[in-house]
Design a protein around this motif. Structure first.
Motif, short mmCIF file in Angstrom:
data_model
loop_
_atom_site.label_atom_id
_atom_site.label_comp_id
_atom_site.label_asym_id
_atom_site.label_seq_id
_atom_site.Cartn_x
_atom_site.Cartn_y
_atom_site.Cartn_z
N GLU A 164 0.83 -1.21 0.00
CA GLU A 164 0.00 0.00 0.00
C GLU A 164 0.87 1.26 0.00
O GLU A 164 0.56 2.23 -0.70
N GLN A 165 1.95 1.26 0.77
CA GLN A 165 2.85 2.42 0.79
C GLN A 165 3.45 2.65 -0.60
O GLN A 165 3.52 3.80 -1.06
N GLN A 166 3.88 1.58 -1.25
CA GLN A 166 4.42 1.72 -2.61
C GLN A 166 3.37 2.27 -3.57
O GLN A 166 3.65 3.15 -4.39
N LEU A 167 2.14 1.74 -3.46
CA LEU A 167 1.06 2.18 -4.35
C LEU A 167 0.76 3.66 -4.15
O LEU A 167 0.63 4.42 -5.13
N SER A 569 -8.35 -8.68 8.75
CA SER A 569 -7.29 -8.99 7.78
C SER A 569 -7.82 -9.19 6.37
O SER A 569 -7.06 -9.58 5.49
N LEU A 570 -9.12 -8.91 6.12
CA LEU A 570 -9.67 -9.13 4.79
C LEU A 570 -9.03 -8.21 3.76
O LEU A 570 -8.60 -8.66 2.69
N GLU A 571 -8.93 -6.92 4.07
CA GLU A 571 -8.35 -5.98 3.11
C GLU A 571 -6.89 -6.31 2.84
O GLU A 571 -6.43 -6.26 1.69
N ALA A 572 -6.14 -6.68 3.89
CA ALA A 572 -4.73 -7.04 3.70
C ALA A 572 -4.61 -8.27 2.81
O ALA A 572 -3.76 -8.33 1.91
N THR A 573 -5.46 -9.27 3.03
CA THR A 573 -5.43 -10.48 2.22
C THR A 573 -5.77 -10.16 0.76
O THR A 573 -5.12 -10.67 -0.16
N LEU A 574 -6.77 -9.31 0.55
CA LEU A 574 -7.14 -8.92 -0.81
C LEU A 574 -6.00 -8.18 -1.50
O LEU A 574 -5.71 -8.42 -2.68
N ARG A 575 -5.35 -7.29 -0.78
CA ARG A 575 -4.27 -6.51 -1.39
C ARG A 575 -3.11 -7.40 -1.81
O ARG A 575 -2.58 -7.27 -2.91
#
Length: 602
Positions: A164-167, A569-575
């Motif tokens: 996310e930081q890179q994006l 952790s759903l959003e993290a898993t999706l990312r």
């Protein structure tokens, strides 16, 4: 001559191997030796490399060792060296185990499996394979990799945070970006808003998941926009750089006064809204009243056979006995884009088996499958909806632009006009299944009905695709064939001049055929930045919500009834699962080790 003592070079004593007689070895480097006691491990400074000082240490600290032979101290030195190597080895093994746990966690997220699979299946299987192929020592090393459920969850969160930081860094550096968004519910009925972004990075246009947010109550326009605006504010993204928004035609999205799109366009004056081409195509392929009966009978047939477990098993056995290509019917679902075409084709292929089964069950539906006109209409619907499915599939996928999808839609509209004309002339060879039925049943006359349905489809497509988004922008596709002096290029005069220069640049023309449109205009931006920026505004907007739809499919696969508590952790898993950006594992590990070191000092 400078007589200041501080200006003299520092005196470095050298290590003498004879100092082993006092139980000391070199515990420093060749450049700056230091005395280290082989008994207690104490390391003294370079200035202590004097026999008198080392002898005093031996007599005061280890008086029992006075008079010991040199071999004793050498054995102690060997043990000390082995201890050093073990410490270095353990440190290296710990780093490797840490990195391995991150690599496995990433694969677990990408596979959309439960986090426990790493400890319960992946690690034991890897240990078994290593034990058989390499040896017990390698298997023991693998057992040191931490892969518990909580650790895998933390690893995925670390990777997602880095991605996310890179994006966000990439989006901030991109001159413009565009969004596609959609909302849906998961297995626990939680309302989710899924947003994807397209931006310029390096030498191409990139697509990635921006975020997945849970809406607290209802999926209203206010809640959806608030969720997006909060994310933009927290992460320093500027609405002014948004040049496109793509969504479906739901009222919460497209409301004239308070819809999400309206609120976004108020903050992003450069942005333009695109109604998803896939949703429009699905809305356009409506069935004329004359063919509704066929669809109704089809749905009733499916429900009669599949709603009863005994009927379903008996029908499957019948199909196997008749050596059919399929043994099951498919349920029809309006929300699935390809459902109608697949259902009709399966019914047509199993029409003989269905007739036998319905006759055996004395169902009133059986007589439809002996009616030649009904079978002809079923064949036509199978043909036309298979062609519509092909169009839908061609519109799906990543990295599409307005030129690609508009070409596909326009080509299909022209085909509809041609097919309608041919059907009016009773020429139906463009529909293979229908042609076969009409050859065996020449008494059936449905050309007029087919022509009317095709005209109805053509009108619906014209209604849902009234404008041509390519108009005035064809110079983006081929700047070397469009003459701004003769064609409307929708550009101000100073950019028309730049377009003329580009159209006569032989170097750029050589690269035009080798690169995709996004990469080509990034090359052009080095010499003609303003013209390239205008091209990016045309190429960046999404044309479909395909990424959101596939993202929700990933949500359904990831968050199942058995994993209904997968929330934080759903959003993290999706990312981790959906993002093409590779994580910087070395940086993640260094931060993790620095954090652990700071905690140890507290």
């Amino acid at each position: 001559m400078d007589r200041n003592p501080s200006s003299k070079a520092k005196f470095i004593r050298k290590y003498n191997p004879d100092l082993i007689n006092f139980g000391f070895v070199n515990g420093g480097s060749e450049a700056e030796p230091r005395a280290q006691c082989v008994e207690c491990g104490l390391t003294l400074s370079n200035e202590a490399l004097k026999p008198s000082k080392l002898k005093r240490h031996l007599e005061t600290k280890h008086p029992k060792l006075i008079g010991k032979p040199v071999d004793y101290f050498k054995r102690k030195d060997d043990g000390l060296q082995m201890q050093r190597r073990s410490i270095v080895s353990l440190t290296g093994d710990a780093k490797c185990a840490l990195k391995a746990s991150y690599l496995v966690a990433r694969r677990v997220a990408q596979s959309k499996k439960a986090f426990t699979i790493a400890e319960e299946l992946v690690l034991p299987a890897a240990v078994d394979m290593c034990r058989e192929m390499i040896g017990e020592a390698a298997a023991k090393k693998l057992k040191t990799i931490p892969l518990s459920n909580d650790i895998v969850s933390h690893r995925i969160a670390d990777i997602a945070s880095d991605i996310e930081q890179q994006l966000l860094e990439r989006i901030r550096k991109s001159p413009f970006f565009s969004l596609q968004l959609d909302e849906s519910t998961d297995v626990t009925n939680a309302a989710l808003l899924l947003v994807f972004v397209r931006y310029r990075w390096d030498s191409s246009l990139q697509e990635d998941i921006l975020f997945c947010g849970e809406l607290p109550t209802r999926a209203t326009a206010e809640e959806c926009f608030r969720c997006m605006d909060n994310y933009f504010t927290e992460n320093g993204l500027d609405w002014q750089n948004c040049v496109g928004v793509c969504s479906d035609g739901a009222a919460s999205m497209t409301g004239r006064h308070r819809g999400v799109i309206k609120q976004i366009l108020d903050l992003a004056p450069e942005a333009k809204w695109t109604h998803c081409f896939l949703h429009r195509e699905n809305l356009a392929k409506k069935m004329s009243p004359e063919f509704h009966e066929v669809m109704d009978v089809t749905v009733k047939t499916i429900n009669f056979i599949k709603s009863n477990a005994v009927n379903s098993r008996c029908f499957a056995q019948l199909c196997e006995g008749m050596e059919a290509d399929h043994v099951q019917l498919l349920y029809h679902s309006e929300v699935r884009w390809l459902s109608r075409g697949l259902v009709l084709t399966r019914i047509f292929e199993l029409r003989n088996e269905i007739f036998s089964f319905l006759t055996d069950k004395k169902s009133p539906l059986a007589h439809h499958y002996t009616n030649a006109t009904f079978i002809a209409k079923l064949a036509y619907l199978s043909d036309i909806f298979s062609l519509l499915n092909q169009l839908n599939i061609s519109l799906q996928g990543r990295n599409s632009n307005i030129f690609f999808v508009a070409d596909k839609v326009q080509a299909f509209q022209k085909k509809l006009s041609l097919w309608s004309k041919r059907a009016h002339e009773e020429r139906l060879d463009m529909f293979p299944l229908l042609s076969d039925i009409l050859e065996s049943s020449p008494q059936v006359k449905i050309s007029h009905s087919v022509s009317q349905h095709l005209s109805h489809l053509a009108n619906k497509f014209a209604e849902y695709f009234p404008e041509d988004p390519r108009e005035g922008h064809m110079w983006v596709v081929d700047p070397f064939s469009v003459d701004p002096t003769e064609n409307d290029v929708a550009l101000p005069s100073h950019l028309e001049s730049q377009l003329l220069e580009v159209s006569t640049d032989s170097t750029l023309k050589g690269q035009w055929g080798k690169l995709d449109l996004g990469s080509f205009w990034i090359v052009v931006s080095k010499e003609y930045p303003l013209l390239a920026l205008r091209a990016f505004k045309v190429l960046l907007p999404f044309t479909t919500t395909y990424l959101c739809e596939s993202g929700f499919s990933t949500v359904a696969t990831t968050k199942t009834k058995a994993r209904s508590r997968l929330r934080a952790s759903l959003e993290a898993t999706l990312r981790v699962s959906l993002s093409p950006i590779p994580p910087r594992l070395d940086l993640i590990m260094s931060k993790r080790q620095a954090q652990k070191s700071a905690e140890d000092h507290l």
